[in-house]
Design a protein around this motif. Sequence first.
Motif, PDB file in Angstrom:
ATOM      1  N   GLU A  87     -10.325  -4.869  -7.368  1.00 35.87           N
ATOM      2  CA  GLU A  87     -11.666  -4.809  -6.783  1.00 35.87           C
ATOM      3  C   GLU A  87     -11.600  -4.984  -5.270  1.00 35.87           C
ATOM      4  O   GLU A  87     -12.344  -4.341  -4.522  1.00 35.87           O
ATOM      5  N   TYR A  88     -10.702  -5.852  -4.823  1.00 37.89           N
ATOM      6  CA  TYR A  88     -10.536  -6.085  -3.383  1.00 37.89           C
ATOM      7  C   TYR A  88     -10.049  -4.811  -2.692  1.00 37.89           C
ATOM      8  O   TYR A  88     -10.583  -4.399  -1.665  1.00 37.89           O
ATOM      9  N   LEU A  89      -9.046  -4.185  -3.284  1.00 35.50           N
ATOM     10  CA  LEU A  89      -8.519  -2.954  -2.699  1.00 35.50           C
ATOM     11  C   LEU A  89      -9.539  -1.826  -2.780  1.00 35.50           C
ATOM     12  O   LEU A  89      -9.657  -1.012  -1.871  1.00 35.50           O
ATOM     13  N   GLU A 119     -12.294  -1.302  -0.050  1.00 35.67           N
ATOM     14  CA  GLU A 119     -11.843  -0.829   1.261  1.00 35.67           C
ATOM     15  C   GLU A 119     -11.663  -1.979   2.253  1.00 35.67           C
ATOM     16  O   GLU A 119     -12.009  -1.874   3.425  1.00 35.67           O
ATOM     17  N   GLN A 120     -11.111  -3.098   1.761  1.00 32.49           N
ATOM     18  CA  GLN A 120     -10.864  -4.243   2.637  1.00 32.49           C
ATOM     19  C   GLN A 120      -9.412  -4.306   3.099  1.00 32.49           C
ATOM     20  O   GLN A 120      -8.937  -5.351   3.520  1.00 32.49           O
ATOM     21  N   LYS A 121      -8.725  -3.180   3.007  1.00 31.83           N
ATOM     22  CA  LYS A 121      -7.330  -3.147   3.437  1.00 31.83           C
ATOM     23  C   LYS A 121      -7.190  -3.581   4.891  1.00 31.83           C
ATOM     24  O   LYS A 121      -6.304  -4.363   5.235  1.00 31.83           O
ATOM     25  N   GLN A 122      -8.066  -3.077   5.747  1.00 31.96           N
ATOM     26  CA  GLN A 122      -7.981  -3.420   7.162  1.00 31.96           C
ATOM     27  C   GLN A 122      -8.225  -4.904   7.382  1.00 31.96           C
ATOM     28  O   GLN A 122      -7.619  -5.524   8.263  1.00 31.96           O
ATOM     29  N   CYS A 130      -0.145  -0.991   7.017  1.00 33.88           N
ATOM     30  CA  CYS A 130      -1.221  -1.291   7.965  1.00 33.88           C
ATOM     31  C   CYS A 130      -1.080  -0.446   9.232  1.00 33.88           C
ATOM     32  O   CYS A 130       0.040  -0.199   9.687  1.00 33.88           O
ATOM     33  N   PRO A 131      -2.196  -0.047   9.815  1.00 32.72           N
ATOM     34  CA  PRO A 131      -2.127   0.583  11.139  1.00 32.72           C
ATOM     35  C   PRO A 131      -1.824  -0.481  12.180  1.00 32.72           C
ATOM     36  O   PRO A 131      -2.309  -1.612  12.079  1.00 32.72           O
ATOM     37  N   PHE A 142       0.823  -1.202   0.000  1.00 35.03           N
ATOM     38  CA  PHE A 142       0.000   0.000   0.000  1.00 35.03           C
ATOM     39  C   PHE A 142       0.862   1.259   0.000  1.00 35.03           C
ATOM     40  O   PHE A 142       1.939   1.302   0.596  1.00 35.03           O
ATOM     41  N   GLN A 143       0.357   2.311  -0.663  1.00 34.48           N
ATOM     42  CA  GLN A 143       1.139   3.534  -0.852  1.00 34.48           C
ATOM     43  C   GLN A 143       0.490   4.779  -0.255  1.00 34.48           C
ATOM     44  O   GLN A 143       0.983   5.870  -0.418  1.00 34.48           O
TER      45      GLN A 143
END
Length: 293
Positions: free
Chosen positions: A227-229, A232-235, A290-291, A47-48
């Motif tokens: 599509e996954y990104l 908003e499924q990053k978390q 990631c947080p 992720f950027q």
Amino acid sequence: MKLPLIIGCLILAGCKSTPYAMIDGSQSKVSDADNYNVEIVAIDGAFQSGKLTKNIKPGYHTVHLSTTGPLRSRKATSTLVYPLVAKECMRYVVTAQHGPSNKDAWEIRVLDERLIPTCTPSPVEPEQVVVIPNYAKPSSEVSCLTANELTQQTTPVVLLNSVAACIKSQDYDSAISGYFLAGAYAYFDTLRVPNKPSHEVVELIKKDSIWTLSALEQQHFEQKLAEYLGSEQKQTACSWVISVGEPDYAPLYMQQHQPNDAVITETTTELPAEIKDTLFKATLTDYLGCPLP
């Protein structure tokens, strides 16, 4: 007196930098009301954080771009895939071209590909046949592994070959899970194996796995990943990688990769728990973006 030295490096050919390429999403066409800048969401699964420009290594990259243009529907796709074979010292100016009547319909438009004046390309060398060493191959055939089958002992060698198998069988959920974990574990291994030439083995593994897929198979996966990104499924991905945990294997595949001209450094990957925890947190934040929990 450092200033003369800096000026000298700018003038003399002896001060060379490593060749690179650039993705530039900040130069949309002002005269076109339907042309917008794009944000760089991810490159090769890393992720950027929505940057508009990014320097990258020459070679193949899967770039996920998000339009800055207005989208009226929540169901509209905000992220698309830009497969890029980046050449040395080239700037790729990319934008989002929206439809004049339907703002939700858009595509990636490459406005320009031009040389970067301050970049010095590498000397041209004859192409060499790439031989994949045994340590960069799985010991047996790898089938598509689901997320539940992936553990802390699953190495990037197995993970990337599993991703290829999942893409072939069109199990994209499993392919995406394996792709994220493979990237995270490979990055973690580069942190605990200090010999930088050894890190190049990851590219060899990719050449022997996901890069053997057809262009159509790669495109289908890249679109599913986009599509996954975009959903908003990053978390969700971050939480899953955290739940699997840090690698629990010796990175022999990377330690054994010692190019002839590499300076070998004696090292151990048996690290104290607190150091491994620090490296894993760095992987989550610096590579995956990631947080921290």
